[in-house]
Design a protein around this motif. Structure first.
Motif, PDB file in Angstrom:
ATOM      1  N   TYR A  23       0.851  -1.190   0.000  1.00 54.52           N
ATOM      2  CA  TYR A  23       0.000   0.000   0.000  1.00 54.52           C
ATOM      3  C   TYR A  23       0.894   1.250   0.000  1.00 54.52           C
ATOM      4  CZ  TYR A  23      -3.984   2.988   1.082  1.00 54.52           C
ATOM      5  OH  TYR A  23      -4.967   3.951   1.027  1.00 54.52           O
ATOM      6  N   PRO A  24       0.619   2.218  -0.893  1.00 59.48           N
ATOM      7  CA  PRO A  24       1.494   3.405  -0.981  1.00 59.48           C
ATOM      8  C   PRO A  24       1.401   4.279   0.263  1.00 59.48           C
ATOM      9  CG  PRO A  24      -0.449   3.688  -2.366  1.00 59.48           C
ATOM     10  CD  PRO A  24      -0.480   2.269  -1.883  1.00 59.48           C
ATOM     11  N   TYR A  25       2.561   4.734   0.704  1.00 61.28           N
ATOM     12  CA  TYR A  25       2.664   5.625   1.867  1.00 61.28           C
ATOM     13  C   TYR A  25       2.870   7.044   1.337  1.00 61.28           C
ATOM     14  CZ  TYR A  25       4.076   7.321   6.479  1.00 61.28           C
ATOM     15  OH  TYR A  25       4.149   7.995   7.680  1.00 61.28           O
ATOM     16  N   PHE A  26       1.775   7.819   1.285  1.00 62.45           N
ATOM     17  CA  PHE A  26       1.798   9.128   0.650  1.00 62.45           C
ATOM     18  C   PHE A  26       2.257  10.253   1.580  1.00 62.45           C
ATOM     19  CE2 PHE A  26      -1.579   7.003  -1.948  1.00 62.45           C
ATOM     20  CZ  PHE A  26      -0.908   7.053  -3.163  1.00 62.45           C
ATOM     21  N   ASN A  27       2.517   9.965   2.832  1.00 63.99           N
ATOM     22  CA  ASN A  27       2.874  11.013   3.793  1.00 63.99           C
ATOM     23  C   ASN A  27       4.365  11.330   3.701  1.00 63.99           C
ATOM     24  OD1 ASN A  27       0.218  10.769   4.519  1.00 63.99           O
ATOM     25  ND2 ASN A  27       0.623   9.533   6.327  1.00 63.99           N
ATOM     26  N   THR A  28       4.709  12.164   2.741  1.00 64.63           N
ATOM     27  CA  THR A  28       6.110  12.456   2.444  1.00 64.63           C
ATOM     28  C   THR A  28       6.531  13.819   2.978  1.00 64.63           C
ATOM     29  OG1 THR A  28       5.356  13.220   0.274  1.00 64.63           O
ATOM     30  CG2 THR A  28       6.218  10.976   0.415  1.00 64.63           C
ATOM     31  N   LYS A  29       7.828  13.950   3.256  1.00 62.58           N
ATOM     32  CA  LYS A  29       8.382  15.186   3.827  1.00 62.58           C
ATOM     33  C   LYS A  29       8.767  16.153   2.709  1.00 62.58           C
ATOM     34  CE  LYS A  29      11.138  14.786   7.327  1.00 62.58           C
ATOM     35  NZ  LYS A  29      12.340  14.522   8.161  1.00 62.58           N
ATOM     36  N   HIS A  30       8.467  17.449   2.932  1.00 59.98           N
ATOM     37  CA  HIS A  30       8.760  18.472   1.928  1.00 59.98           C
ATOM     38  C   HIS A  30       9.234  19.770   2.585  1.00 59.98           C
ATOM     39  CE1 HIS A  30       6.162  15.728  -0.311  1.00 59.98           C
ATOM     40  NE2 HIS A  30       6.652  16.260  -1.413  1.00 59.98           N
ATOM     41  N   GLU A  31       9.974  20.533   1.818  1.00 61.67           N
ATOM     42  CA  GLU A  31      10.317  21.894   2.209  1.00 61.67           C
ATOM     43  C   GLU A  31       9.286  22.821   1.573  1.00 61.67           C
ATOM     44  OE1 GLU A  31      13.972  25.159   1.902  1.00 61.67           O
ATOM     45  OE2 GLU A  31      14.227  23.120   1.139  1.00 61.67           O
ATOM     46  N   CYS A  32       8.531  23.554   2.380  1.00 62.80           N
ATOM     47  CA  CYS A  32       7.389  24.331   1.896  1.00 62.80           C
ATOM     48  C   CYS A  32       7.566  25.822   2.180  1.00 62.80           C
ATOM     49  CB  CYS A  32       6.100  23.857   2.560  1.00 62.80           C
ATOM     50  SG  CYS A  32       5.750  22.104   2.324  1.00 62.80           S
ATOM     51  N   ARG A  33       6.997  26.638   1.306  1.00 64.32           N
ATOM     52  CA  ARG A  33       6.941  28.068   1.553  1.00 64.32           C
ATOM     53  C   ARG A  33       5.790  28.365   2.506  1.00 64.32           C
ATOM     54  NH1 ARG A  33       7.577  32.073  -3.249  1.00 64.32           N
ATOM     55  NH2 ARG A  33       8.299  33.278  -1.488  1.00 64.32           N
ATOM     56  N   ASP A  34       5.898  29.474   3.197  1.00 60.17           N
ATOM     57  CA  ASP A  34       4.850  29.901   4.115  1.00 60.17           C
ATOM     58  C   ASP A  34       3.803  30.674   3.312  1.00 60.17           C
ATOM     59  OD1 ASP A  34       3.233  30.992   6.056  1.00 60.17           O
ATOM     60  OD2 ASP A  34       4.873  31.454   7.417  1.00 60.17           O
TER      61      ASP A  34
END
Length: 288
Positions: A241-252
């Motif tokens: 089952y795909p684990y879609f909870n991935t870490k990202h660098e995001c803008r505010d």
């Protein structure tokens, strides 16, 4: 056993043992005297050459850095992108680095304040993300952005300046348009404006839908996400089952909205304003 040779004296001569009064010993001493006589001027000459070489290299480096900075500032946006440099925007200059780490909660059944079913509260949250601008931009900012100064300006009685709005708000507006189109089928009463457009401008509504799909495709391919989706074993699920909870660098995004609010033109002043085309306006031959 004592050494055959004595230590080197301060004046630079070599003192041999007591039996070193031969002609060969005197020739050695004479040679060192000659070397000592000429070595100091040679050292000074070499030090002088190195000094001027260092100065020359410093001048070349300074001129090079100045030329790089001048060329960077004069580069159009396309050239900046091709060289891998960051594209300038007024918001980026004002906000600086407002990025943060975030783990996307993308599971199928994960709650989100922007997911359906649609309600007035959910629609209000979307409105908060998309109701931005119009901005008032200076001629200097337009030039730095690589935009033409023939663009539409506010009339002098409104203070002048150029009209604009955030591209990110446009992109989220397009995402909302897809969400709206999907939920209109089951909740038409929540989308009266969309219902009117379907009745009065069906072709434009269809073109707008395709426009929005391509806007999002462009953006997603431009910032192609290189994060990795892995797979997990889940009870009751037969396969990986795909684990879609991935870490990202995001803008505010909220910080961006705050900047937008500070730079907005007076909407009350523009309410119902009929934009006259200036006599000297430069018109494009077709819609961009």
């Amino acid at each position: 056993m004592p050494s055959k040779y004595s230590s080197l004296p301060q004046h630079g001569r070599i003192s041999l043992a007591e039996d070193s009064e031969s002609e060969a010993a005197m020739m050695v001493n004479a040679g060192f005297e000659k070397q000592d006589r000429y070595s100091r001027p040679a050292r000074h000459q070499i030090a002088g050459v190195i000094h001027w070489i260092a100065h020359g290299v410093s001048v070349i480096l300074i001129i090079g850095l100045i030329l790089i900075e001048v060329s960077r500032k004069s580069m159009p946006a396309g050239a900046l992108r091709a060289s891998g440099l960051t594209v300038w925007t007024p918001a980026k200059e004002y906000l600086g680095d407002v990025s943060h780490m975030s783990v996307f909660q993308n599971s199928f059944w994960q709650y989100s304040p922007y997911k359906g079913p649609p309600t007035e509260q959910v629609i209000a949250r979307w409105d908060h993300l998309t109701h931005t601008g119009p901005l008032n931009l200076t001629a200097e900012e337009m030039a730095k952005l690589g935009h033409s100064l023939d663009a539409v300006q506010y009339p002098p009685e409104f203070g002048g300046g150029y009209i604009g709005y955030l591209e990110s708000a446009h992109q989220i507006h397009c995402l909302y348009a897809l969400w709206e189109d999907h939920h209109f089928r089951t909740h038409p009463e929540l989308f009266p404006n969309f219902a009117m457009k379907l009745r009065t401008q069906p072709n434009i509504t269809e073109w707008h839908f395709e426009h929005c799909v391509d806007v999002l495709r462009n953006r997603l391919m431009c910032t192609a996400d290189d994060q990795i989706v892995t797979f997990r074993w889940v009870k009751g699920v037969s396969g990986p089952y795909p684990y879609f909870n991935t870490k990202h660098e995001c803008r505010d995004y909220e910080a961006l909205l705050e900047w937008d609010e500070e730079r907005r033109a007076d909407k009350n002043m523009l309410e119902g304003y009929k934009w006259p085309v200036p006599e000297d306006a430069v018109k494009l031959t077709h819609a961009p």
